[in-house]
Design a protein around this motif. Sequence first.
Motif, PDB file in Angstrom:
ATOM      1  N   SER A   1     -52.888  44.945 -11.594  1.00 25.94           N
ATOM      2  CA  SER A   1     -54.022  45.841 -12.455  1.00 25.94           C
ATOM      3  C   SER A   1     -53.560  45.912 -13.945  1.00 25.94           C
ATOM      4  O   SER A   1     -52.637  45.039 -14.309  1.00 25.94           O
ATOM      5  CB  SER A   1     -53.684  47.284 -11.981  1.00 25.94           C
ATOM      6  OG  SER A   1     -52.459  47.973 -12.325  1.00 25.94           O
TER       7      SER A   1
ATOM      8  N   LYS B   1     -54.036  37.945 -12.521  1.00 27.13           N
ATOM      9  CA  LYS B   1     -55.328  38.614 -11.599  1.00 27.13           C
ATOM     10  C   LYS B   1     -54.759  39.491 -10.386  1.00 27.13           C
ATOM     11  O   LYS B   1     -55.581  40.266 -10.286  1.00 27.13           O
ATOM     12  CB  LYS B   1     -56.080  37.137 -10.928  1.00 27.13           C
ATOM     13  CG  LYS B   1     -56.609  36.274 -12.093  1.00 27.13           C
ATOM     14  CD  LYS B   1     -57.292  35.083 -11.350  1.00 27.13           C
ATOM     15  CE  LYS B   1     -58.033  34.194 -12.256  1.00 27.13           C
ATOM     16  NZ  LYS B   1     -58.566  32.974 -11.884  1.00 27.13           N
TER      17      LYS B   1
ATOM     18  N   GLN C   1     -62.777  43.233 -22.904  1.00 24.96           N
ATOM     19  CA  GLN C   1     -61.710  44.205 -22.434  1.00 24.96           C
ATOM     20  C   GLN C   1     -60.479  43.338 -21.565  1.00 24.96           C
ATOM     21  O   GLN C   1     -59.364  43.939 -22.094  1.00 24.96           O
ATOM     22  CB  GLN C   1     -62.183  44.927 -21.188  1.00 24.96           C
ATOM     23  CG  GLN C   1     -63.470  45.902 -21.436  1.00 24.96           C
ATOM     24  CD  GLN C   1     -64.280  46.231 -20.308  1.00 24.96           C
ATOM     25  OE1 GLN C   1     -64.308  45.643 -19.140  1.00 24.96           O
ATOM     26  NE2 GLN C   1     -64.798  47.685 -20.494  1.00 24.96           N
ATOM     27  N   GLN C   2     -60.562  42.313 -21.344  1.00 30.40           N
ATOM     28  CA  GLN C   2     -59.484  41.349 -20.934  1.00 30.40           C
ATOM     29  C   GLN C   2     -58.696  41.022 -22.260  1.00 30.40           C
ATOM     30  O   GLN C   2     -57.362  40.995 -22.035  1.00 30.40           O
ATOM     31  CB  GLN C   2     -59.732  40.153 -20.240  1.00 30.40           C
ATOM     32  CG  GLN C   2     -60.446  40.279 -18.738  1.00 30.40           C
ATOM     33  CD  GLN C   2     -60.705  39.211 -18.228  1.00 30.40           C
ATOM     34  OE1 GLN C   2     -59.762  38.308 -17.678  1.00 30.40           O
ATOM     35  NE2 GLN C   2     -62.027  38.773 -17.714  1.00 30.40           N
TER      36      GLN C   2
ATOM     37  N   SER D   1     -56.461  51.137 -13.810  1.00 31.44           N
ATOM     38  CA  SER D   1     -56.439  50.916 -12.544  1.00 31.44           C
ATOM     39  C   SER D   1     -57.347  49.709 -11.959  1.00 31.44           C
ATOM     40  O   SER D   1     -56.982  49.261 -11.081  1.00 31.44           O
ATOM     41  CB  SER D   1     -56.938  52.101 -11.527  1.00 31.44           C
ATOM     42  OG  SER D   1     -55.826  53.250 -11.723  1.00 31.44           O
ATOM     43  N   ALA D   2     -57.957  49.231 -13.129  1.00 29.26           N
ATOM     44  CA  ALA D   2     -58.692  48.056 -12.842  1.00 29.26           C
ATOM     45  C   ALA D   2     -58.160  46.646 -12.866  1.00 29.26           C
ATOM     46  O   ALA D   2     -57.028  46.702 -13.287  1.00 29.26           O
ATOM     47  CB  ALA D   2     -60.067  47.933 -13.890  1.00 29.26           C
ATOM     48  N   TYR D   3     -58.863  45.634 -12.135  1.00 31.41           N
ATOM     49  CA  TYR D   3     -58.112  44.244 -12.114  1.00 31.41           C
ATOM     50  C   TYR D   3     -58.923  43.474 -12.982  1.00 31.41           C
ATOM     51  O   TYR D   3     -59.931  43.756 -13.582  1.00 31.41           O
ATOM     52  CB  TYR D   3     -58.165  43.788 -10.796  1.00 31.41           C
ATOM     53  CG  TYR D   3     -57.255  44.532  -9.746  1.00 31.41           C
ATOM     54  CD1 TYR D   3     -55.839  43.671  -9.720  1.00 31.41           C
ATOM     55  CD2 TYR D   3     -57.231  45.708  -9.063  1.00 31.41           C
ATOM     56  CE1 TYR D   3     -54.952  44.453  -8.803  1.00 31.41           C
ATOM     57  CE2 TYR D   3     -56.601  46.279  -8.440  1.00 31.41           C
ATOM     58  CZ  TYR D   3     -55.257  45.747  -8.183  1.00 31.41           C
ATOM     59  OH  TYR D   3     -54.451  46.344  -7.244  1.00 31.41           O
TER      60      TYR D   3
ATOM     61  N   LYS E   1     -59.236  51.946 -18.101  1.00 32.29           N
ATOM     62  CA  LYS E   1     -59.322  50.866 -17.017  1.00 32.29           C
ATOM     63  C   LYS E   1     -57.915  50.638 -16.381  1.00 32.29           C
ATOM     64  O   LYS E   1     -57.564  49.636 -16.099  1.00 32.29           O
ATOM     65  CB  LYS E   1     -59.621  49.730 -17.833  1.00 32.29           C
ATOM     66  CG  LYS E   1     -61.095  49.828 -18.524  1.00 32.29           C
ATOM     67  CD  LYS E   1     -62.048  49.746 -17.463  1.00 32.29           C
ATOM     68  CE  LYS E   1     -63.544  49.927 -18.411  1.00 32.29           C
ATOM     69  NZ  LYS E   1     -64.392  49.929 -17.243  1.00 32.29           N
TER      70      LYS E   1
ATOM     71  N   SER F   1     -60.624  40.801 -12.924  1.00 28.26           N
ATOM     72  CA  SER F   1     -61.857  40.462 -12.523  1.00 28.26           C
ATOM     73  C   SER F   1     -62.880  41.325 -12.511  1.00 28.26           C
ATOM     74  O   SER F   1     -64.072  41.183 -12.726  1.00 28.26           O
ATOM     75  CB  SER F   1     -61.678  39.862 -10.983  1.00 28.26           C
ATOM     76  OG  SER F   1     -61.576  40.878 -10.038  1.00 28.26           O
ATOM     77  N   GLN F   2     -62.553  42.546 -13.062  1.00 35.02           N
ATOM     78  CA  GLN F   2     -63.426  43.829 -13.122  1.00 35.02           C
ATOM     79  C   GLN F   2     -63.679  44.150 -14.521  1.00 35.02           C
ATOM     80  O   GLN F   2     -64.499  45.096 -14.868  1.00 35.02           O
ATOM     81  CB  GLN F   2     -62.838  44.990 -12.262  1.00 35.02           C
ATOM     82  CG  GLN F   2     -62.662  44.873 -10.902  1.00 35.02           C
ATOM     83  CD  GLN F   2     -62.116  46.019 -10.118  1.00 35.02           C
ATOM     84  OE1 GLN F   2     -60.890  46.276 -10.799  1.00 35.02           O
ATOM     85  NE2 GLN F   2     -62.550  46.643  -9.170  1.00 35.02           N
ATOM     86  N   LEU F   3     -63.245  43.383 -15.290  1.00 35.79           N
ATOM     87  CA  LEU F   3     -63.319  43.530 -16.760  1.00 35.79           C
ATOM     88  C   LEU F   3     -64.179  42.464 -17.334  1.00 35.79           C
ATOM     89  O   LEU F   3     -64.406  41.248 -17.131  1.00 35.79           O
ATOM     90  CB  LEU F   3     -61.810  43.610 -17.386  1.00 35.79           C
ATOM     91  CG  LEU F   3     -60.705  44.551 -16.910  1.00 35.79           C
ATOM     92  CD1 LEU F   3     -59.250  44.406 -17.670  1.00 35.79           C
ATOM     93  CD2 LEU F   3     -61.225  46.002 -17.015  1.00 35.79           C
ATOM     94  N   SER F   4     -64.691  42.906 -18.620  1.00 38.68           N
ATOM     95  CA  SER F   4     -65.434  42.085 -19.600  1.00 38.68           C
ATOM     96  C   SER F   4     -64.611  40.970 -20.189  1.00 38.68           C
ATOM     97  O   SER F   4     -63.219  41.280 -20.225  1.00 38.68           O
ATOM     98  CB  SER F   4     -66.180  42.766 -20.776  1.00 38.68           C
ATOM     99  OG  SER F   4     -65.641  43.576 -21.383  1.00 38.68           O
TER     100      SER F   4
END
Length: 334
Positions: free
Chosen positions: A101, A98, A148-149, A138-140, A136, A142-145
Amino acid sequence: METIVELRNVSKTFKGKAGSIEALKSINLRVGASEVFGIIGLSGAGKSTLIRTVNLLEKPDSGHVLIQGVDLQTLSAKQLLGTRHSIGMIFQSFNLIKQKSVLDNVCFPLEISGISKTEAKKRALEVLELVGVSDKVSAYPSQLSGGQQQRVAIARAIANNPSILLCDEATSALDPETTESILSLLTTINERLGLTILVITHEMSVIEAICDRVAILSDGEIVETGWVSDVFKSPQSDMGKRLIAPRNEPQGVLGKNQIRVVFDGTHTNEPVIAAMILETGKLVNIMYANTKTLNGRMFGEMILELPEDPADQFRMCQYLDHKQVSYSRGSAHD
């Protein structure tokens, strides 16, 4: 077909305060190179234990686990670690870090295996592009569906260029539409990279969607193995019939004027019933249908209620005979 994964008489028992549980009982299994192989069973059947023996995350009490002909139990700890790099694994819960990134999640196992940060980043970007989440980086988590995870988890699992990918209930936490997209992605990865994929699931729809062959697991034992189309068409084990037959399948004998039409895969995309109606000019009632299209071939059955007129019934059955479609009639016709 070259065997890449082989289990020989693998058994595993867990001991606890409540007693012993035989999770696996003399499992024998062969999975071919570049094959998508499914293992299906109900909860508690031993599926997760079985898949974790493939990379010795669970060490069997007896038996042998061979990867490309090498018995893993004979390897040193260092050699086993090297072999595990050739086996990727994805889980229902994604298991992403978590605090990292998307890019760092994929780079992490690469850097642990000794690859430089520059090369790790290059490889990570390649696989993130392949799985469709390059936007994605740079995303973490928790910011993904959820979908996507799981794509990021797949990218991480294939980043080390493994020859085998283990999927432990990888779509169980996803909605049907996302599940379909993830299964499509796994098919693409199998085709492009030539990966052998071993799929653990309790859902027959997953097996039907992507697997070549399937093994049915019940109470720690493999009770049936075969090509998916053959198992769906004619399951031999009680558990196979339970997993494949829908809950609303009709029970008992056929009713008056009813016939059971069986599709055994010989008719591909041919609207047999619709053509029969056009040919005879008479309508039928579809009382029940359980059909699937596997690899472009139709399997399953329908129960039809035919018109009252015996002459119309005869013409319809004559048409099915001409098309070599199997069917059975109830005693009310005799």
